[in-house]
Design a protein around this motif. Structure first.
Motif, PDB file in Angstrom:
ATOM      1  N   MET A   1      45.833 -93.425 -77.716  1.00 45.25           N
ATOM      2  CA  MET A   1      45.187 -92.538 -76.776  1.00 45.25           C
ATOM      3  C   MET A   1      43.824 -92.080 -77.257  1.00 45.25           C
ATOM      4  O   MET A   1      43.149 -91.357 -76.574  1.00 45.25           O
ATOM      5  CB  MET A   1      46.095 -91.358 -76.479  1.00 45.25           C
ATOM      6  N   GLN A   2      43.392 -92.511 -78.422  1.00 46.55           N
ATOM      7  CA  GLN A   2      42.104 -92.101 -78.955  1.00 46.55           C
ATOM      8  C   GLN A   2      40.994 -92.572 -78.024  1.00 46.55           C
ATOM      9  O   GLN A   2      41.000 -93.696 -77.536  1.00 46.55           O
ATOM     10  CB  GLN A   2      41.923 -92.676 -80.360  1.00 46.55           C
ATOM     11  N   GLY A   3      40.040 -91.672 -77.742  1.00 43.93           N
ATOM     12  CA  GLY A   3      38.936 -92.051 -76.877  1.00 43.93           C
ATOM     13  C   GLY A   3      37.824 -91.027 -76.882  1.00 43.93           C
ATOM     14  O   GLY A   3      37.921 -89.978 -77.515  1.00 43.93           O
ATOM     15  N   LEU A   4      36.771 -91.337 -76.158  1.00 39.57           N
ATOM     16  CA  LEU A   4      35.586 -90.501 -76.080  1.00 39.57           C
ATOM     17  C   LEU A   4      35.525 -89.821 -74.718  1.00 39.57           C
ATOM     18  O   LEU A   4      35.658 -90.479 -73.680  1.00 39.57           O
ATOM     19  CB  LEU A   4      34.336 -91.358 -76.292  1.00 39.57           C
ATOM     20  N   HIS A   5      35.300 -88.508 -74.733  1.00 41.71           N
ATOM     21  CA  HIS A   5      35.174 -87.728 -73.500  1.00 41.71           C
ATOM     22  C   HIS A   5      33.789 -87.080 -73.521  1.00 41.71           C
ATOM     23  O   HIS A   5      33.506 -86.236 -74.361  1.00 41.71           O
ATOM     24  CB  HIS A   5      36.264 -86.662 -73.454  1.00 41.71           C
ATOM     25  N   LEU A   6      32.931 -87.505 -72.597  1.00 38.92           N
ATOM     26  CA  LEU A   6      31.581 -86.967 -72.461  1.00 38.92           C
ATOM     27  C   LEU A   6      31.593 -85.971 -71.310  1.00 38.92           C
ATOM     28  O   LEU A   6      32.008 -86.306 -70.201  1.00 38.92           O
ATOM     29  CB  LEU A   6      30.588 -88.090 -72.180  1.00 38.92           C
ATOM     30  N   ILE A   7      31.154 -84.764 -71.577  1.00 40.45           N
ATOM     31  CA  ILE A   7      31.229 -83.676 -70.606  1.00 40.45           C
ATOM     32  C   ILE A   7      29.842 -83.064 -70.469  1.00 40.45           C
ATOM     33  O   ILE A   7      29.168 -82.813 -71.479  1.00 40.45           O
ATOM     34  CB  ILE A   7      32.215 -82.594 -71.076  1.00 40.45           C
ATOM     35  N   ALA A   8      29.412 -82.813 -69.221  1.00 40.45           N
ATOM     36  CA  ALA A   8      28.088 -82.204 -69.028  1.00 40.45           C
ATOM     37  C   ALA A   8      28.074 -81.287 -67.820  1.00 40.45           C
ATOM     38  O   ALA A   8      28.701 -81.574 -66.796  1.00 40.45           O
ATOM     39  CB  ALA A   8      27.034 -83.286 -68.870  1.00 40.45           C
ATOM     40  N   ASP A   9      27.347 -80.201 -67.966  1.00 43.08           N
ATOM     41  CA  ASP A   9      26.985 -79.323 -66.854  1.00 43.08           C
ATOM     42  C   ASP A   9      25.493 -79.539 -66.655  1.00 43.08           C
ATOM     43  O   ASP A   9      24.698 -79.340 -67.596  1.00 43.08           O
ATOM     44  CB  ASP A   9      27.264 -77.863 -67.181  1.00 43.08           C
ATOM     45  N   LEU A  10      25.118 -79.978 -65.471  1.00 39.51           N
ATOM     46  CA  LEU A  10      23.728 -80.337 -65.180  1.00 39.51           C
ATOM     47  C   LEU A  10      23.130 -79.332 -64.200  1.00 39.51           C
ATOM     48  O   LEU A  10      23.752 -79.020 -63.177  1.00 39.51           O
ATOM     49  CB  LEU A  10      23.666 -81.740 -64.579  1.00 39.51           C
ATOM     50  N   TYR A  11      21.937 -78.868 -64.508  1.00 34.03           N
ATOM     51  CA  TYR A  11      21.267 -77.860 -63.685  1.00 34.03           C
ATOM     52  C   TYR A  11      19.883 -78.361 -63.265  1.00 34.03           C
ATOM     53  O   TYR A  11      19.276 -79.175 -63.952  1.00 34.03           O
ATOM     54  CB  TYR A  11      21.105 -76.564 -64.478  1.00 34.03           C
ATOM     55  N   VAL A  87      36.883 -92.316 -71.667  1.00 35.78           N
ATOM     56  CA  VAL A  87      37.446 -93.652 -71.874  1.00 35.78           C
ATOM     57  C   VAL A  87      38.377 -93.620 -73.069  1.00 35.78           C
ATOM     58  O   VAL A  87      38.135 -92.931 -74.054  1.00 35.78           O
ATOM     59  CB  VAL A  87      36.359 -94.725 -72.105  1.00 35.78           C
ATOM     60  N   CYS A  88      39.454 -94.369 -72.960  1.00 32.42           N
ATOM     61  CA  CYS A  88      40.326 -94.531 -74.122  1.00 32.42           C
ATOM     62  C   CYS A  88      39.867 -95.782 -74.865  1.00 32.42           C
ATOM     63  O   CYS A  88      39.207 -96.654 -74.317  1.00 32.42           O
ATOM     64  CB  CYS A  88      41.791 -94.613 -73.724  1.00 32.42           C
ATOM     65  N   ASN A  89      40.206 -95.831 -76.121  1.00 27.01           N
ATOM     66  CA  ASN A  89      39.794 -96.935 -76.985  1.00 27.01           C
ATOM     67  C   ASN A  89      41.008 -97.663 -77.548  1.00 27.01           C
ATOM     68  O   ASN A  89      40.996 -98.110 -78.685  1.00 27.01           O
ATOM     69  CB  ASN A  89      38.909 -96.402 -78.122  1.00 27.01           C
TER      70      ASN A  89
END
Length: 128
Positions: A1-11, A87-89
């Motif tokens: 289940m290891q993966g990268l989670h990219l999170i953004a709040d855009l203004y 995404v999971c890796n």
């Protein structure tokens, strides 16, 4: 289940208003960015909000990927967006693919200000 989670709040997004207001425009771009990055869209669900007078308002949507998901929510009234690319890796490292989709969306939305967070998911805690 290891993966990268990219999170953004855009203004202060300075993109074409249709990107924030039109479900079809946003869905098509999100799905295409995933395909171009080498990810596998399994389906997409995008919802078009409307004002009481029937005019288009914000959009909320998700692209379900074999590798996980992209989720996006727009607030055209304030030119703001929240964005998640996860995404999971498991069978291969998809981190570069996630970063490509993320960057395409940032380039499309043209935020004037962003709050970003990269989270590595599924890492086992280190024993003390």
């Amino acid at each position: 289940m290891q993966g990268l989670h990219l999170i953004a709040d855009l203004y202060h997004c300075d993109c074409d208003p249709a990107v924030l207001l039109d479900r079809n425009v946003l869905e098509t771009r999100c799905v295409n960015f995933c395909k171009e990055a080498g990810l596998t869209p399994l389906g997409a669900y995008f919802y078009q909000f409307t004002h009481d007078d029937g005019e288009k308002a914000g959009v909320t949507g998700t692209v379900v990927l074999a590798e996980s998901h992209v989720a996006i929510h727009t607030w055209p009234e304030t030119n703001a967006v929240t964005l998640d690319v996860y995404v999971c890796n498991f069978s291969r490292d998809n981190s570069d693919r996630a970063r490509a989709v993320y960057q395409h969306l940032i380039d499309l939305l043209q935020p004037g200000e962003m709050i970003e967070k990269d989270v590595m998911r599924g890492e086992l805690p280190t024993s003390v």
